[in-house]
Scaffold this motif. Structure first.
Motif, PDB file in Angstrom:
ATOM      1  N   TYR A  83       0.812  -1.216   0.000  1.00 15.11           N
ATOM      2  CA  TYR A  83       0.000   0.000   0.000  1.00 15.11           C
ATOM      3  C   TYR A  83       0.847   1.268   0.000  1.00 15.11           C
ATOM      4  O   TYR A  83       0.307   2.371   0.102  1.00 15.11           O
ATOM      5  CB  TYR A  83      -0.947   0.016   1.200  1.00 15.11           C
ATOM      6  N   VAL A  84       2.172   1.119  -0.091  1.00 21.05           N
ATOM      7  CA  VAL A  84       3.031   2.302  -0.138  1.00 21.05           C
ATOM      8  C   VAL A  84       2.899   2.938  -1.513  1.00 21.05           C
ATOM      9  O   VAL A  84       3.168   2.320  -2.543  1.00 21.05           O
ATOM     10  CB  VAL A  84       4.494   1.937   0.155  1.00 21.05           C
ATOM     11  N   ASN A  85       2.484   4.186  -1.512  1.00 19.45           N
ATOM     12  CA  ASN A  85       2.187   4.923  -2.740  1.00 19.45           C
ATOM     13  C   ASN A  85       2.803   6.316  -2.622  1.00 19.45           C
ATOM     14  O   ASN A  85       2.677   6.977  -1.595  1.00 19.45           O
ATOM     15  CB  ASN A  85       0.665   4.995  -2.907  1.00 19.45           C
ATOM     16  N   ARG A  86       3.495   6.742  -3.675  1.00 19.92           N
ATOM     17  CA  ARG A  86       4.210   8.009  -3.577  1.00 19.92           C
ATOM     18  C   ARG A  86       3.269   9.188  -3.318  1.00 19.92           C
ATOM     19  O   ARG A  86       3.583  10.087  -2.536  1.00 19.92           O
ATOM     20  CB  ARG A  86       5.010   8.258  -4.865  1.00 19.92           C
ATOM     21  N   ASP A  87       2.113   9.213  -3.978  1.00 15.02           N
ATOM     22  CA  ASP A  87       1.179  10.321  -3.781  1.00 15.02           C
ATOM     23  C   ASP A  87       0.694  10.376  -2.331  1.00 15.02           C
ATOM     24  O   ASP A  87       0.555  11.457  -1.745  1.00 15.02           O
ATOM     25  CB  ASP A  87      -0.013  10.179  -4.721  1.00 15.02           C
ATOM     26  N   LYS A  88       0.422   9.208  -1.753  1.00 15.36           N
ATOM     27  CA  LYS A  88      -0.016   9.177  -0.354  1.00 15.36           C
ATOM     28  C   LYS A  88       1.077   9.701   0.567  1.00 15.36           C
ATOM     29  O   LYS A  88       0.815  10.502   1.485  1.00 15.36           O
ATOM     30  CB  LYS A  88      -0.404   7.752   0.042  1.00 15.36           C
ATOM     31  N   LEU A  89       2.318   9.259   0.339  1.00 12.08           N
ATOM     32  CA  LEU A  89       3.411   9.723   1.190  1.00 12.08           C
ATOM     33  C   LEU A  89       3.651  11.220   1.019  1.00 12.08           C
ATOM     34  O   LEU A  89       3.978  11.914   1.984  1.00 12.08           O
ATOM     35  CB  LEU A  89       4.691   8.946   0.879  1.00 12.08           C
ATOM     36  N   GLU A  90       3.491  11.712  -0.194  1.00 14.82           N
ATOM     37  CA  GLU A  90       3.712  13.139  -0.420  1.00 14.82           C
ATOM     38  C   GLU A  90       2.707  13.986   0.350  1.00 14.82           C
ATOM     39  O   GLU A  90       3.073  14.959   1.016  1.00 14.82           O
ATOM     40  CB  GLU A  90       3.631  13.455  -1.912  1.00 14.82           C
ATOM     41  N   VAL A  91       1.428  13.614   0.279  1.00 13.52           N
ATOM     42  CA  VAL A  91       0.420  14.431   0.947  1.00 13.52           C
ATOM     43  C   VAL A  91       0.521  14.287   2.468  1.00 13.52           C
ATOM     44  O   VAL A  91       0.331  15.265   3.208  1.00 13.52           O
ATOM     45  CB  VAL A  91      -0.995  14.075   0.433  1.00 13.52           C
ATOM     46  N   ARG A  96       1.930 -16.592   5.040  1.00 12.07           N
ATOM     47  CA  ARG A  96       0.761 -16.180   4.258  1.00 12.07           C
ATOM     48  C   ARG A  96       0.686 -14.659   4.153  1.00 12.07           C
ATOM     49  O   ARG A  96      -0.367 -14.032   4.336  1.00 12.07           O
ATOM     50  CB  ARG A  96      -0.531 -16.752   4.846  1.00 12.07           C
ATOM     51  N   ARG A  97       1.836 -14.103   3.865  1.00  9.73           N
ATOM     52  CA  ARG A  97       1.956 -12.649   3.767  1.00  9.73           C
ATOM     53  C   ARG A  97       2.208 -12.281   2.301  1.00  9.73           C
ATOM     54  O   ARG A  97       3.323 -12.448   1.797  1.00  9.73           O
ATOM     55  CB  ARG A  97       3.111 -12.166   4.653  1.00  9.73           C
ATOM     56  N   PRO A  98       1.197 -11.764   1.616  1.00  9.29           N
ATOM     57  CA  PRO A  98       1.288 -11.528   0.176  1.00  9.29           C
ATOM     58  C   PRO A  98       2.040 -10.243  -0.179  1.00  9.29           C
ATOM     59  O   PRO A  98       1.501  -9.327  -0.821  1.00  9.29           O
ATOM     60  CB  PRO A  98      -0.176 -11.451  -0.253  1.00  9.29           C
ATOM     61  N   THR A  99       3.302 -10.157   0.241  1.00 10.97           N
ATOM     62  CA  THR A  99       4.115  -8.982  -0.053  1.00 10.97           C
ATOM     63  C   THR A  99       5.394  -9.456  -0.741  1.00 10.97           C
ATOM     64  O   THR A  99       6.399  -9.687  -0.070  1.00 10.97           O
ATOM     65  CB  THR A  99       4.458  -8.206   1.233  1.00 10.97           C
ATOM     66  N   PRO A 100       5.388  -9.628  -2.059  1.00 14.72           N
ATOM     67  CA  PRO A 100       6.572 -10.121  -2.768  1.00 14.72           C
ATOM     68  C   PRO A 100       7.800  -9.258  -2.479  1.00 14.72           C
ATOM     69  O   PRO A 100       7.696  -8.034  -2.304  1.00 14.72           O
ATOM     70  CB  PRO A 100       6.158 -10.032  -4.243  1.00 14.72           C
ATOM     71  N   VAL A 101       8.953  -9.887  -2.452  1.00 10.22           N
ATOM     72  CA  VAL A 101      10.190  -9.178  -2.136  1.00 10.22           C
ATOM     73  C   VAL A 101      10.425  -7.976  -3.054  1.00 10.22           C
ATOM     74  O   VAL A 101      10.798  -6.897  -2.575  1.00 10.22           O
ATOM     75  CB  VAL A 101      11.384 -10.161  -2.162  1.00 10.22           C
ATOM     76  N   PRO A 102      10.209  -8.090  -4.378  1.00 13.93           N
ATOM     77  CA  PRO A 102      10.388  -6.895  -5.224  1.00 13.93           C
ATOM     78  C   PRO A 102       9.474  -5.728  -4.820  1.00 13.93           C
ATOM     79  O   PRO A 102       9.874  -4.562  -4.911  1.00 13.93           O
ATOM     80  CB  PRO A 102      10.038  -7.402  -6.632  1.00 13.93           C
ATOM     81  N   ARG A 103       8.268  -6.033  -4.339  1.00  7.97           N
ATOM     82  CA  ARG A 103       7.361  -4.961  -3.899  1.00  7.97           C
ATOM     83  C   ARG A 103       7.872  -4.324  -2.617  1.00  7.97           C
ATOM     84  O   ARG A 103       7.701  -3.118  -2.408  1.00  7.97           O
ATOM     85  CB  ARG A 103       5.953  -5.526  -3.692  1.00  7.97           C
ATOM     86  N   ALA A 111       8.733  -0.401  -2.243  1.00 12.38           N
ATOM     87  CA  ALA A 111       8.187   0.428  -1.165  1.00 12.38           C
ATOM     88  C   ALA A 111       9.292   1.169  -0.429  1.00 12.38           C
ATOM     89  O   ALA A 111       9.175   2.368  -0.138  1.00 12.38           O
ATOM     90  CB  ALA A 111       7.391  -0.442  -0.198  1.00 12.38           C
ATOM     91  N   ALA A 112      10.389   0.463  -0.124  1.00 16.37           N
ATOM     92  CA  ALA A 112      11.513   1.098   0.574  1.00 16.37           C
ATOM     93  C   ALA A 112      12.128   2.200  -0.278  1.00 16.37           C
ATOM     94  O   ALA A 112      12.554   3.240   0.239  1.00 16.37           O
ATOM     95  CB  ALA A 112      12.556   0.048   0.936  1.00 16.37           C
ATOM     96  N   SER A 113      12.172   1.981  -1.594  1.00 11.74           N
ATOM     97  CA  SER A 113      12.723   2.997  -2.492  1.00 11.74           C
ATOM     98  C   SER A 113      11.851   4.251  -2.490  1.00 11.74           C
ATOM     99  O   SER A 113      12.370   5.381  -2.469  1.00 11.74           O
ATOM    100  CB  SER A 113      12.821   2.414  -3.904  1.00 11.74           C
ATOM    101  N   ILE A 114      10.528   4.079  -2.499  1.00 14.51           N
ATOM    102  CA  ILE A 114       9.619   5.230  -2.454  1.00 14.51           C
ATOM    103  C   ILE A 114       9.779   5.979  -1.137  1.00 14.51           C
ATOM    104  O   ILE A 114       9.860   7.215  -1.110  1.00 14.51           O
ATOM    105  CB  ILE A 114       8.162   4.765  -2.639  1.00 14.51           C
ATOM    106  N   ILE A 115       9.838   5.233  -0.039  1.00 10.89           N
ATOM    107  CA  ILE A 115       9.986   5.869   1.276  1.00 10.89           C
ATOM    108  C   ILE A 115      11.280   6.673   1.346  1.00 10.89           C
ATOM    109  O   ILE A 115      11.321   7.776   1.909  1.00 10.89           O
ATOM    110  CB  ILE A 115       9.941   4.798   2.382  1.00 10.89           C
ATOM    111  N   SER A 116      12.351   6.144   0.742  1.00  8.16           N
ATOM    112  CA  SER A 116      13.652   6.828   0.812  1.00  8.16           C
ATOM    113  C   SER A 116      13.642   8.169   0.097  1.00  8.16           C
ATOM    114  O   SER A 116      14.484   9.029   0.366  1.00  8.16           O
ATOM    115  CB  SER A 116      14.749   5.932   0.230  1.00  8.16           C
ATOM    116  N   ARG A 119      20.207  -4.830   0.082  1.00  7.70           N
ATOM    117  CA  ARG A 119      19.785  -4.098  -1.114  1.00  7.70           C
ATOM    118  C   ARG A 119      18.858  -2.917  -0.819  1.00  7.70           C
ATOM    119  O   ARG A 119      18.668  -2.045  -1.675  1.00  7.70           O
ATOM    120  CB  ARG A 119      19.054  -5.051  -2.077  1.00  7.70           C
ATOM    121  N   LEU A 120      18.231  -2.894   0.357  1.00 10.28           N
ATOM    122  CA  LEU A 120      17.214  -1.874   0.634  1.00 10.28           C
ATOM    123  C   LEU A 120      17.763  -0.458   0.500  1.00 10.28           C
ATOM    124  O   LEU A 120      18.907  -0.170   0.882  1.00 10.28           O
ATOM    125  CB  LEU A 120      16.657  -2.050   2.044  1.00 10.28           C
ATOM    126  N   ALA A 121      16.920   0.431  -0.027  1.00 10.91           N
ATOM    127  CA  ALA A 121      17.298   1.844  -0.121  1.00 10.91           C
ATOM    128  C   ALA A 121      17.561   2.387   1.276  1.00 10.91           C
ATOM    129  O   ALA A 121      16.808   2.124   2.219  1.00 10.91           O
ATOM    130  CB  ALA A 121      16.188   2.632  -0.813  1.00 10.91           C
TER     131      ALA A 121
END
Length: 537
Positions: A308-316, A341-348, A352-357, A391-393
């Motif tokens: 659910y990490v979205n750049r527009d959400k983080l910006e506002v 049972r956690r549907p958060t693929p590693v690339p996602r 998300a970490a890249s957007i947060i950074s 690898r994380l940002a």
């Protein structure tokens, strides 16, 4: 009629208990509120010692007898605790029963919800197995009128030797959440202190537990179904728990205003929602505009799901005052994520970490949750997690938790199927095994080594079940620069939620907190983002 409410949690933070206390006090003013801080509060010392309890109780302890005598004169006693403190809750309930058999005891909180079969076997008269506000109001009306309260929904009863199991009531709607009184965060309340007994909660207690921060929950519900989480039981009880419910922005902002009137030193808010960023952009924008206009202090969001990490959400949100994020990663192994049972693929997760950074100029380092010491992990699973962290940002911080299994969750069933002895691993979330892999996680927070030296460091990594050397001194020593680093980053932002005690209060009184914050660059909100948000994008 006298009602006593007793929280057996870590310090006085418990947001769920405070919501319930505010409601009960609203419908029955003759209510006394007590706290027993079973593990004290976060501090630099505890973060260094990891898992060392500063406040313990034992069977036959005079402190338990004192606590029980204090609340045993109530007509109704409401107990609240998590599973980690269920044994203490049972001991106090049993002692209250011996002192005054007429005190009607109801046990609420997380433990009776996720493990009602265990809670109902204690000395209490009833347990609450779901949302407590309307259930308690229903019970109290019958209790006052002398009518049959044993049909109260969301409750089980020990009644004349039988257990009465009532069905669940519908979850509160957003409109009903809006109708609730604000959580109790001040006024007359009492906290237990060893050697002194119950004394009034003072400013020092708030500062010791929360620093200059106010803990809050705006939204309820989580769309995920992670096996290690108690939410799996909530969802099993009612699938609608996966839907997010929340009051209006004006309600949560009114709650924060009320807390700031009682505690003028509050300079930041911590949102402990399970999935704050899952809310639609339009609703987050409405919240952000109102927050910036009426509150104007920083806030952090502790419940973030990578998908659910979205750049527009983080910006506002950053424009409104967001200064820190805590996001659950749990593992870098696709196999273990599937097990959870956690549907958060590693690339996602990496995305998300890249957007947060991108917002690092305006944020304290984000905190990413990692679960370690899992007995079903292979060496490759452990390596996968280390490689992801590598690898994380940057920059980032890690909340490293040793795997612990909550009773009656899906994870408990999975572990039994794998033949794992839970008694050997269930101690404390913070009692990390002093392994080389855990040492490397701390190292990666401080420094990303060049690739070739890092490959050499990885050769010493072993799985949980493999024979391996122990590095307790090394693990303690690396926490020293880590703690210094975290402290300095919070100081740069004038943020005193993790740095607790009177230090932040003194700096606030001197105006230094305000000065530090004014030095930070002002975040911008592009017209395009605002237009997208207002359009419901």
């Amino acid at each position: 009629m006298k009602i006593a409410m007793l929280s057996l949690e870590d310090g006085i933070t418990a947001t769920g208990f405070r919501k319930m206390a505010g409601f009960v006090e609203h419908i029955h003013p003759e209510t006394s509120v007590y706290y027993v801080g079973t593990n004290a509060f976060w501090s630099i010392r505890r973060a260094f010692l990891r898992g060392k309890s500063t406040c313990t109780f034992a069977e036959g302890d005079q402190a338990i007898d004192y606590i029980a005598h204090t609340v045993a004169d109530a007509d109704i006693l409401g107990l609240s605790s998590m599973t980690g403190y269920s044994s203490l809750t049972k001991t106090i309930a049993r002692r209250v029963r011996e002192i005054n058999p007429r005190t009607y005891q109801i046990w609420g909180g997380i433990h009776p919800i996720i493990y009602p079969e265990d809670a109902i076997r204690s000395s209490v008269d009833a347990i609450c197995t779901g949302e407590g506000e309307f259930a308690f109001a229903e019970f109290l009306e019958h209790y006052r009128n002398g009518t049959d309260y044993t049909k109260t929904t969301n409750c089980w009863f020990n009644h004349k030797g039988d257990v009465i199991r009532n069905p669940f009531r519908q979850l509160m709607t957003s409109a009903e959440l809006e109708s609730m009184p604000y959580p109790k965060y001040g006024g007359e309340e009492w906290i237990f202190r060893h050697e002194r007994g119950f004394t009034p909660v003072a400013r020092a207690d708030y500062l010791a537990n929360n620093g200059l921060a106010y803990p809050a929950v705006w939204s309820i519900g989580c769309p995920l179904h992670c096996t290690f989480c108690g939410n799996t039981v909530f969802i099993a009880n009612d699938p609608n728990y996966r839907k997010i419910r929340h009051s209006s922005p004006s309600y949560i902002i009114g709650e924060v205003k009320q807390a700031m009137r009682v505690h003028p030193h509050l300079t930041c808010v911590q949102f402990f929602d399970d999935s704050f960023l899952a809310l639609p952009l339009k609703e987050l924008t409405e919240f952000s505009v109102t927050w910036r206009e009426q509150i104007g202090i920083p806030f952090s969001v502790y419940g973030v799901i990578p998908t659910y990490v979205n750049r527009d959400k983080l910006e506002v949100l950053t424009w409104a005052g967001l200064n820190r994020i805590r996001m659950g990663i749990q593992s870098g192994s696709e196999r273990i994520l599937k097990f959870y049972r956690r549907p958060t693929p590693v690339p996602r997760v990496e995305q998300a970490a890249s957007i947060i950074s991108e917002f690092k100029a305006h944020h304290i380092n984000p905190a990413y949750d990692i679960i370690v010491d899992n007995p079903i992990e292979t060496r490759q699973d452990v390596l996968d997690t280390l490689e992801l962290v590598y690898r994380l940002a940057r920059p980032f911080n890690l909340n490293i938790f040793s795997l612990r299994v909550i009773p009656n969750t899906v994870l408990e069933k999975q572990m039994h199927e794998e033949g794992i002895d839970l008694e050997q691993i269930n101690a404390s979330y913070h009692s990390l095994r002093p392994t080389w892999a855990n040492f490397l996680l701390y190292l990666l927070m401080l420094w990303r080594p060049p690739r070739r030296p890092f490959n050499r460091l990885l050769t010493r990594v072993r799985a949980y079940s493999e024979p391996q050397a122990s590095y307790p001194i090394l693990l303690h020593l690396i926490r020293i620069p880590w703690l210094i680093q975290q402290g300095l980053r919070h100081l740069r932002f004038g943020e005193f939620s993790m740095i607790t005690g009177y230090t932040g209060y003194a700096l606030w009184k001197l105006g230094i907190v305000s000065m530090l914050r004014k030095r930070r660059p002002e975040p911008e909100l592009t017209a395009a983002t605002l237009a997208t948000a207002n359009a419901g994008g």
